[in-house]
Design an enzyme around this catalytic site. Structure first.
Site, PDB file in Angstrom:
ATOM      1  N   GLU A 135     -10.865 -21.283  30.196  1.00 45.34           N
ATOM      2  CA  GLU A 135      -9.815 -21.933  30.988  1.00 45.34           C
ATOM      3  C   GLU A 135      -9.316 -21.024  32.110  1.00 45.34           C
ATOM      4  OE1 GLU A 135      -8.726 -24.906  31.091  1.00 45.34           O
ATOM      5  OE2 GLU A 135      -9.473 -25.843  29.260  1.00 45.34           O
ATOM      6  N   GLY A 154      -8.972   1.662   6.226  1.00 44.96           N
ATOM      7  CA  GLY A 154     -10.311   1.186   5.903  1.00 44.96           C
ATOM      8  C   GLY A 154     -10.332  -0.257   5.455  1.00 44.96           C
ATOM      9  N   GLN A 165       4.315   3.382  11.278  1.00 45.57           N
ATOM     10  CA  GLN A 165       3.806   2.053  10.912  1.00 45.57           C
ATOM     11  C   GLN A 165       4.738   0.960  11.416  1.00 45.57           C
ATOM     12  OE1 GLN A 165       0.882   1.909   9.721  1.00 45.57           O
ATOM     13  NE2 GLN A 165       0.548   0.176   8.351  1.00 45.57           N
ATOM     14  N   GLN A 166       6.034   1.190  11.330  1.00 53.19           N
ATOM     15  CA  GLN A 166       7.004   0.216  11.845  1.00 53.19           C
ATOM     16  C   GLN A 166       6.841   0.039  13.352  1.00 53.19           C
ATOM     17  OE1 GLN A 166      10.822   1.804  10.675  1.00 53.19           O
ATOM     18  NE2 GLN A 166      10.162   2.086   8.556  1.00 53.19           N
ATOM     19  N   ARG A 198       4.227   0.502  15.107  1.00 55.41           N
ATOM     20  CA  ARG A 198       2.946  -0.119  15.435  1.00 55.41           C
ATOM     21  C   ARG A 198       2.950  -1.634  15.211  1.00 55.41           C
ATOM     22  NH1 ARG A 198      -1.616   3.262  12.289  1.00 55.41           N
ATOM     23  NH2 ARG A 198      -3.001   1.987  13.582  1.00 55.41           N
ATOM     24  N   ARG A 210       0.854  -1.197   0.000  1.00 54.15           N
ATOM     25  CA  ARG A 210       0.000   0.000   0.000  1.00 54.15           C
ATOM     26  C   ARG A 210       0.882   1.237   0.000  1.00 54.15           C
ATOM     27  NH1 ARG A 210      -2.943   3.951  -0.668  1.00 54.15           N
ATOM     28  NH2 ARG A 210      -4.791   4.430   0.588  1.00 54.15           N
TER      29      ARG A 210
END
Length: 472
Positions: A223, A200, A124-125, A127, A105
């Site tokens: 559990e 999106g 972005q890295q 995250r 993208r």
């Protein structure tokens, strides 16, 4: 070995695959093992002869167990260790989708140049890549703990009544009760981050990120609720400390997860001594910091319990009032340390292939610093950190490692990626043809080229403006 694993289809993701610092097939064989306990089954029954999946054999030895407590302990521990693995699977699928999407993208970029992949952005890295490092840490941890659990089951089947067998059961119980919270909570946060990082497209049902998040949520509860389970682990640790503090009993365990607590006086006297970012990028620094953190929280939790008892509270109320900021934090720090310790040992093991050690070392260092950053307040509270320098070093270390692992990220998710058929996410396919795959999937839907049944209500029989009135 290469002929046993098919090459990935070429496409836009090749830009990153060519820049990877390691061979992804070598990593695949190292992580999974050439002689893994698995049956590789051709998935003809799944309508695609090109795809395969794995069936793992779990041996039921319940009928051999002779003690009710042993059977109960084994059943609960087995379920919790398995849930750790289940949560990891969900996290890995989300990372495959989000990182492949981020590498294809394109959006914005320097002035007068073409747009760049969003994976090139530091935000972005930051995250995504720490969760990738956590996935690799949990991959090794969950597999190795499962094998320890198998060892315990074999002992039960062989009617082993030794002290070591009993202590192994206690330790695995404590590890299982904290590994499930560790794995399921990391997956919960990681999948949500992956979903948001895809913009999106992350909310489009066909890309599966919503389904992965929903599938993982129950892992935090069944559990045993995570917060309740952590009390089992902290009780185990406090019982060991109590025996040493009042009886001088040596702290040791079959899996050596608590052996370092014998030196808690010496460890608590240490300080964070790294002075340069390069030093922080050695995972041994994070391992040392975690040892201090566990010792500090253990002593503080013990002190808190004694304070509550001193003011007249019974054992139930004393423990109840010592969970938040004390026992709960202790259990989390303990399992994070043990997971990091095992990953550190793997990345520094001479038997680990030399071509894989550099990238595994970076992943381990990143996981350690990233996990440690959530305990920054406690590290300052106990004076292990002092001044602003340690926090800056940790933060810069995280960002630097994220940047260094950026070019390896696509190949790292290729290692544990299933076939496109199993992944079933248009934006996460191996060829990286993002929009082509999206359009193809949309066009395969039912009646996508037909008008909806309600179109006339908005075209032919539209209401007159002003004719609609509220009935209340």
């Amino acid at each position: 070995m290469d002929h046993e694993v098919a090459d990935l289809p070429s496409g836009p993701l090749d830009t990153y695959r060519k820049k990877a610092s390691f061979n992804w097939k070598d990593m695949l064989y190292f992580i999974d093992g050439e002689k893994a306990l698995a049956f590789k089954v051709t998935a003809d029954c799944l309508c695609s002869s090109e795809n395969t999946f794995y069936i793992f054999l779990i041996i039921d030895i319940h009928k051999y167990w002779h003690k009710r407590f042993g059977a109960t302990l084994g059943a609960l521990s087995g379920g919790r260790v398995s849930i750790t693995r289940m949560a990891l699977v969900n996290l890995k699928l989300a990372l495959i989708v989000s990182i492949r999407f981020s590498a294809t993208r394109r959006q914005f970029g320097p002035k007068d140049t073409e747009e760049i992949p969003v994976l090139e952005y530091q935000l972005q890295q930051w995250r995504l890549i720490p969760y990738l490092s956590a996935a690799y840490a949990l991959e090794h941890f969950s597999k190795s703990i499962f094998m320890n659990f198998v060892e315990f089951q074999i002992g039960q089947a062989m009617r082993d009544k030794s002290d070591r067998q009993a202590e192994l059961g206690r330790e695995i119980h404590a590890i299982g009760c904290s590994s499930k919270p560790l794995g399921s909570w990391i997956a919960q946060r990681g999948i949500q981050e992956c979903r948001e990082a895809c913009g999106g497209h992350g909310y489009l049902a066909m890309n599966r990120l919503g389904d992965l998040r929903n599938d993982n949520d129950p892992n935090c509860t069944y559990e045993g609720d995570n917060n309740v389970l952590l009390q089992q682990t902290s009780n185990y640790l406090l019982s060991l400390f109590h025996a040493k503090h009042y009886g001088g009993v040596q702290i040791e365990s079959p899996l050596h997860s608590v052996d370092f607590l014998n030196d808690f006086h010496k460890i608590l006297g240490s300080k964070f001594i790294a002075t340069a970012m390069e030093e922080c990028m050695d995972s041994a620094v994070s391992v040392g910091a975690y040892k201090w953190l566990v010792c500090f929280l253990l002593v503080e939790s013990h002190r808190r319990l004694e304070q509550q008892r001193a003011i007249g509270m019974d054992d139930f109320d004393a423990r109840n009032n010592s969970q938040v900021y004390y026992c709960r934090s202790l259990a989390i720090a303990y399992i994070e340390h043990y997971c990091l310790q095992r990953f550190h040992e793997l990345s520094t093991d001479p038997e680990t292939p030399a071509g894989l050690r550099p990238v595994l070392s970076k992943l381990c260092a990143l996981y350690g610093l990233w996990s440690l950053s959530s305990h920054m307040a406690t590290l300052y509270q106990g004076n292990y950190f002092s001044g602003k320098k340690p926090a800056e070093l940790v933060q810069m270390g995280i960002l630097t490692l994220c940047s260094q692992l950026k070019d390896d990220a696509v190949s790292l998710v290729d290692v544990f990626a299933p076939s496109d058929f199993i992944l079933n996410s248009p934006i996460g396919r191996a060829d990286g043809q993002l929009y082509k795959n999206l359009w193809s999937t949309v066009m395969q839907g039912s009646k996508v080229l037909e008008r909806p049944s309600w179109w006339k209500e908005f075209c032919s029989n539209k209401a007159v403006v002003g004719s609609l009135r509220p009935k209340l």
